[in-house]
Design a protein around this motif. Structure first.
Motif, mmCIF file in Angstrom:
data_model
loop_
_atom_site.group_PDB
_atom_site.id
_atom_site.type_symbol
_atom_site.label_atom_id
_atom_site.label_comp_id
_atom_site.label_asym_id
_atom_site.label_seq_id
_atom_site.Cartn_x
_atom_site.Cartn_y
_atom_site.Cartn_z
ATOM 1 N N MET A 1 0.721 -1.300 0.150
ATOM 2 C CA MET A 1 0.105 -0.039 -0.255
ATOM 3 C C MET A 1 1.099 1.355 -0.011
ATOM 4 S SD MET A 1 -1.379 -0.179 3.911
ATOM 5 C CE MET A 1 -2.434 0.981 3.624
ATOM 6 N N PHE A 2 2.153 1.128 0.135
ATOM 7 C CA PHE A 2 2.952 2.403 0.342
ATOM 8 C C PHE A 2 3.597 2.628 -1.260
ATOM 9 C CE2 PHE A 2 3.318 1.002 4.843
ATOM 10 C CZ PHE A 2 2.768 1.926 5.341
ATOM 11 N N ALA A 3 3.268 1.671 -1.948
ATOM 12 C CA ALA A 3 4.237 1.810 -3.430
ATOM 13 C C ALA A 3 4.058 2.841 -4.100
ATOM 14 C CB ALA A 3 4.072 0.408 -4.248
ATOM 15 N N ASP A 4 2.693 3.593 -3.975
ATOM 16 C CA ASP A 4 2.232 4.534 -4.736
ATOM 17 C C ASP A 4 3.176 5.941 -4.095
ATOM 18 O OD1 ASP A 4 0.778 2.932 -5.998
ATOM 19 O OD2 ASP A 4 -1.198 3.306 -4.734
ATOM 20 N N TYR A 5 3.405 6.071 -3.193
ATOM 21 C CA TYR A 5 3.995 7.269 -2.311
ATOM 22 C C TYR A 5 5.517 7.142 -2.546
ATOM 23 C CZ TYR A 5 -0.603 7.162 -0.341
ATOM 24 O OH TYR A 5 -1.901 7.229 -0.033
ATOM 25 N N SER A 6 6.050 8.431 -2.668
ATOM 26 C CA SER A 6 7.515 8.415 -2.571
ATOM 27 C C SER A 6 7.962 8.750 -1.139
ATOM 28 C CB SER A 6 8.034 9.697 -3.290
ATOM 29 O OG SER A 6 7.551 11.038 -2.722
ATOM 30 N N MET A 7 9.139 8.563 -1.087
ATOM 31 C CA MET A 7 9.781 8.758 0.652
ATOM 32 C C MET A 7 9.297 10.005 1.278
ATOM 33 S SD MET A 7 10.668 6.052 1.793
ATOM 34 C CE MET A 7 11.107 6.402 3.580
ATOM 35 N N SER A 8 9.403 11.037 0.577
ATOM 36 C CA SER A 8 9.095 12.347 1.255
ATOM 37 C C SER A 8 7.552 12.472 1.534
ATOM 38 C CB SER A 8 9.556 13.694 0.340
ATOM 39 O OG SER A 8 8.858 13.532 -0.918
ATOM 40 N N GLU A 9 6.748 11.905 0.472
ATOM 41 C CA GLU A 9 5.310 12.019 0.586
ATOM 42 C C GLU A 9 4.950 11.119 1.930
ATOM 43 O OE1 GLU A 9 3.214 12.821 -3.601
ATOM 44 O OE2 GLU A 9 4.189 10.863 -3.182
ATOM 45 N N LEU A 10 5.828 10.090 2.079
ATOM 46 C CA LEU A 10 5.297 9.041 3.082
ATOM 47 C C LEU A 10 5.729 9.827 4.414
ATOM 48 C CD1 LEU A 10 6.247 5.573 2.335
ATOM 49 C CD2 LEU A 10 4.077 6.421 3.241
ATOM 50 N N GLY A 11 6.708 10.423 4.472
ATOM 51 C CA GLY A 11 7.173 11.095 5.576
ATOM 52 C C GLY A 11 6.225 12.351 6.037
ATOM 53 N N ALA A 12 5.720 12.984 5.130
ATOM 54 C CA ALA A 12 4.937 14.067 5.172
ATOM 55 C C ALA A 12 3.403 13.351 5.873
ATOM 56 C CB ALA A 12 4.584 14.807 4.051
ATOM 57 N N ILE A 13 3.127 12.021 5.192
ATOM 58 C CA ILE A 13 1.717 11.553 5.547
ATOM 59 C C ILE A 13 1.834 11.298 7.090
ATOM 60 C CG2 ILE A 13 0.441 9.539 5.711
ATOM 61 C CD1 ILE A 13 0.834 9.561 2.530
ATOM 62 N N PHE A 14 3.183 10.626 7.437
ATOM 63 C CA PHE A 14 3.241 10.322 8.786
ATOM 64 C C PHE A 14 3.117 11.385 9.942
ATOM 65 C CE2 PHE A 14 4.352 6.087 7.368
ATOM 66 C CZ PHE A 14 3.536 5.102 8.086
ATOM 67 N N ALA A 15 4.094 12.439 9.348
ATOM 68 C CA ALA A 15 4.170 13.612 10.086
ATOM 69 C C ALA A 15 2.735 14.235 10.530
ATOM 70 C CB ALA A 15 5.016 14.534 9.616
ATOM 71 N N MET A 16 2.091 14.353 9.359
ATOM 72 C CA MET A 16 0.808 15.020 9.533
ATOM 73 C C MET A 16 -0.343 14.312 10.339
ATOM 74 S SD MET A 16 0.340 17.625 6.529
ATOM 75 C CE MET A 16 -1.136 17.109 5.849
ATOM 76 N N GLN A 17 -0.207 12.824 10.020
ATOM 77 C CA GLN A 17 -0.973 11.975 10.767
ATOM 78 C C GLN A 17 -0.514 12.140 12.257
ATOM 79 O OE1 GLN A 17 -3.205 10.872 8.579
ATOM 80 N NE2 GLN A 17 -4.553 9.705 10.114
ATOM 81 N N GLY A 18 0.661 12.066 12.459
ATOM 82 C CA GLY A 18 1.350 12.282 14.011
ATOM 83 C C GLY A 18 0.456 13.463 14.469
ATOM 84 N N PHE A 19 0.762 14.342 13.632
ATOM 85 C CA PHE A 19 0.190 15.780 14.272
ATOM 86 C C PHE A 19 -1.355 15.552 14.664
ATOM 87 C CE2 PHE A 19 -1.228 20.100 14.120
ATOM 88 C CZ PHE A 19 -0.259 20.637 15.015
ATOM 89 N N ALA A 20 -2.113 15.045 13.629
ATOM 90 C CA ALA A 20 -3.519 14.895 14.025
ATOM 91 C C ALA A 20 -3.689 14.011 15.394
ATOM 92 C CB ALA A 20 -4.509 14.147 12.682
ATOM 93 N N GLY A 21 -2.773 12.936 15.251
ATOM 94 C CA GLY A 21 -2.821 12.264 16.660
ATOM 95 C C GLY A 21 -2.328 13.138 17.860
ATOM 96 N N LEU A 22 -1.533 14.138 17.679
ATOM 97 C CA LEU A 22 -1.143 14.933 18.793
ATOM 98 C C LEU A 22 -2.374 15.967 18.986
ATOM 99 C CD1 LEU A 22 2.457 16.234 18.073
ATOM 100 C CD2 LEU A 22 1.401 14.703 19.866
ATOM 101 N N ILE A 23 -3.035 16.293 18.158
ATOM 102 C CA ILE A 23 -4.329 17.124 18.420
ATOM 103 C C ILE A 23 -5.357 16.111 19.210
ATOM 104 C CG2 ILE A 23 -6.195 18.411 17.545
ATOM 105 C CD1 ILE A 23 -4.509 19.351 15.238
ATOM 106 N N LEU A 24 -5.498 15.149 18.931
ATOM 107 C CA LEU A 24 -6.388 14.287 19.549
ATOM 108 C C LEU A 24 -5.816 14.175 20.829
ATOM 109 C CD1 LEU A 24 -9.012 12.592 18.655
ATOM 110 C CD2 LEU A 24 -7.377 10.613 18.536
#
Lengths: 374, 308
Positions: free
Chosen positions: B1-24
């Protein structure tokens, strides 16, 4: 001792009065619509009786009885839904022969765990077995680790939340927020006619009495005495060599079985099952049925379920805004003012007065099991 | 499921998701702090906790309307006034509820649970009659709108940051109150041994009332903060109550650090799983794991050793 008998004279009178009410007076006085409504209330009484044993006698407050009610109800509804979804009835679907909501959710095949519910005997067994299994797992996990009191209440409440989210989220398998609707026949017998509803009402009544008798038996048996002992002094019972956890697991499973039967009868009489009967709110309302009736009294639980639901229906028909206020007030009043519920009011206030009027100079014994304690 | 994303995009997704987690996480901390005081220190089950939060939210809503109508020049600062008022309103209601209801039920915890549930129903109906059944939203001041671009791919919303800052400062405030003030010392003394605490001259009744009031006041502030990230309806409080209790129980009742740690783990788990699964399944799985852990370790993550 007199109370070692299965039922004291007073209790026999109580049972007879309730039987007369359910089997003679209600059917004679109420029209078909109201009778069906009262049948629905009586399905909640199954849960309330289970709670009277678990909570009143055993001191285990479960806020997840709706889960067991729902599991029983869903087992019944799955059978009825499969019967209603014959290939002929569902010919317009893209996949005929599966329940309509599955078709709407692009399922092309019946999930494997729906398959057994083609058979009525299996469905009927599942109505009791599935809630009991569930209760057993929860009970073993919690009671052997001596989780009790408020922690148990919170965790069972979490289960009620999980169950609702799961049912609503898995729309294709469970019918989602609408639940399983449009149930028609039981083995070819149309359950939607007035006649069928009357028959189901009486079946419901008979089952309720069977449950009440089982509950009475448990209460009077050694197990019942141990439960009360455990509620009041758990450690002493444990030090006397009894396995406290096993008794708790048993009574919790019994309560779940009662709730499952109630749920199945609900599905049959009302004609649907939905997550609104499973979640946190209905589960805690079921506790109030028991509390209003008197948490120690199994007959009181039945009256509590009848009375609260009747009040709910009539109040929300005429003053929908008052109902929540009334229910909230009821929760507070039942805790603050009359902790023994209707049964307590009866045995402390009305019964002595009644005996006085009847001229009997007999002192009335207090409620047989004493005051509730946490 | 990660194949479609580049490394930097993945990093960004995790960072944003992590941030959403921080708000939660901040939301959970705010919700749980008041309860950690009331349930953790006093052992009182307050099922109306969510409604105390909603009271704070409605107070904020009223304040924002008031500022909008009469003091538009000061609109940017209304939120701080609102937070203070929310604390006072919820706290005052808390004091009253303790006096009228809770103090009679300290010996019967399960009955407290039922009575406060009744209270929550009554409050819900009052909110519905006063503010209407529809959800209301407040006007967020301009400086809280928009988002901060950290890199090309990662953006963080300002109101989220604000809620996080708030959660941290309220946690610190509660910590200071619990462990540095006379009141906190008295609360902890009563928690350890009520009779002895009374014998050395602590007014246990008044301390209980104050504790309940402060717990409810903190809930009001939490509700006030919620208006920054969502709208408020009369039944919104009920949605939070299970989560909140699980956070406190999972953390170990009585441990402030445990509450924060459990809020962190639950919120991170949920928001990371939300990326892979549907929202409802993520929630179910998180709750199941929490309940499962509680079955193995009923005392929660951090537990105080007490002689009861």
């Amino acid at each position: 001792m007199q109370s070692s008998a299965f039922m004291s004279r007073k209790e026999i009178i109580g049972f007879v009065i309730l039987a007369a009410l359910i089997f003679v007076i209600f059917p004679a006085v109420l029209d078909n619509f109201r009778l069906n409504l009262f049948g629905k209330y009586l399905t909640y009484a199954f849960v309330a009786v289970g709670l009277a044993l678990c909570w009143g006698a055993g001191g285990i407050l479960s806020l997840g009885q709706g889960v067991f009610f729902g599991l029983g109800g869903y087992c019944m509804a799955m059978f009825l839904k499969l019967e209603a979804s014959t290939p002929e009835n569902t010919a317009i679907q893209s996949t005929p022969g599966i329940p309509d909501f599955m078709d709407w959710n692009q399922l092309t095949e019946l999930p494997w765990w729906w398959e057994p519910f083609y058979s009525l005997p299996i469905a009927l067994i599942a109505v009791v077995a599935v809630p009991v299994m569930f209760a057993f797992i929860i009970g073993v996990a919690m009671f052997t680790r001596r989780v009790g009191g408020v922690y148990f209440a919170i965790i069972t409440q979490a289960f009620a939340a999980i169950m609702t989210i799961l049912i609503i989220g898995q729309q294709g398998y469970t019918g989602g927020v609408n639940g399983i609707t449009d149930l028609r026949t039981l083995l070819g017998w149309d359950i939607r006619t007035d006649e069928a509803k009357t028959v189901l009402y009486f079946v419901n009544g008979v089952l309720l009495f069977a449950v009440l008798l089982v509950a009475q038996y448990v209460r009077k048996s050694k197990l019942g005495r141990l439960l009360i002992a455990m509620r009041d002094q758990e450690d002493r019972v444990r030090f006397s060599g009894y396995n406290v956890a096993n008794f708790k697991i048993f009574i919790f499973c019994l309560g779940a079985a009662f709730a499952g039967i109630g749920g199945a009868m609900f599905t049959l009489q009302v004609g649907f099952m939905s997550p609104t009967l499973v979640g946190i709110v209905p589960s805690i309302e079921m506790v109030i049925f028991c509390a209003v009736g008197g948490r120690l009294s199994i007959l009181g639980a039945v009256y509590g379920a009848l009375l609260v639901n009747w009040a709910k229906t009539s109040l929300s028909e005429s003053f929908p805004e008052l109902w929540l206020l009334g229910l909230g007030g009821l929760f507070i009043a039942v805790v603050m003012v009359f902790p023994n519920g209707l049964a307590g009011v009866w045995s402390e206030k009305i019964e002595p007065r009644l005996l006085e009027i009847m001229g009997k100079k007999k002192s009335v014994a207090p409620a047989p099991d004493g005051a509730p304690a946490e | 499921m990660f194949a479609d994303y580049s490394m930097s995009e993945l990093g960004a997704i995790f960072a944003m998701q992590g941030f959403a987690g921080l708000i939660l996480f901040s939301v959970f901390v705010l919700m749980a702090l008041g309860l950690a005081i009331i349930f953790g220190q006093m052992g009182v089950i307050n099922m109306a906790h969510g409604e105390f939060m909603i009271l704070g939210a409605y107070v904020t809503y009223l304040t924002s309307n008031l500022f909008g109508d009469y003091m538009p020049a000061l609109f940017g600062t209304y939120f701080f006034v609102a937070m203070f008022l929310a604390f006072l309103a919820s706290g005052a209601l808390g004091l009253f509820v303790e006096w009228a209801l809770i103090r009679h039920l300290y010996k019967r915890p399960l009955d407290t649970l039922l009575a406060t549930w009744g209270l929550s129903l009554i409050l819900q109906q009052i909110y519905r009659s006063v503010f209407g059944a529809r959800e209301v939203g407040v006007t967020i001041p301009d400086w809280m709108m928009g988002s901060l671009p950290l890199t090309d791919l990662i953006e963080v919303p300002i109101n989220g940051i604000f809620v996080m800052v708030l959660a941290v400062s309220i946690s610190i405030a509660v910590y200071v109150m619990m462990f540095r003030s006379t009141w906190g010392k008295q609360v902890r003394a009563i928690n350890q041994n009520r009779v002895m605490a009374g014998a050395v001259g602590i007014n246990t009744e008044w301390t209980d009332r104050l504790t309940f009031g402060i717990g409810c006041g903190v809930a009001g502030v939490a509700g006030s903060a919620f208006t920054m990230i969502g709208s408020t309806g009369p039944t919104a409080g009920q949605l939070y109550i299970v989560d909140t209790f699980l956070v406190v129980v999972f953390g170990g009742a009585g441990s402030l650090l445990g509450t924060i740690a459990s809020a962190f783990s639950i919120s991170q788990a949920q928001s990371i799983m939300e990326f892979f699964l549907s929202g409802s399944m993520a929630k179910v799985l998180t709750l199941l794991v929490v309940v499962g852990i509680l079955m193995i370790r009923p005392q929660g993550l951090f537990s105080l050793k007490l002689r009861k």
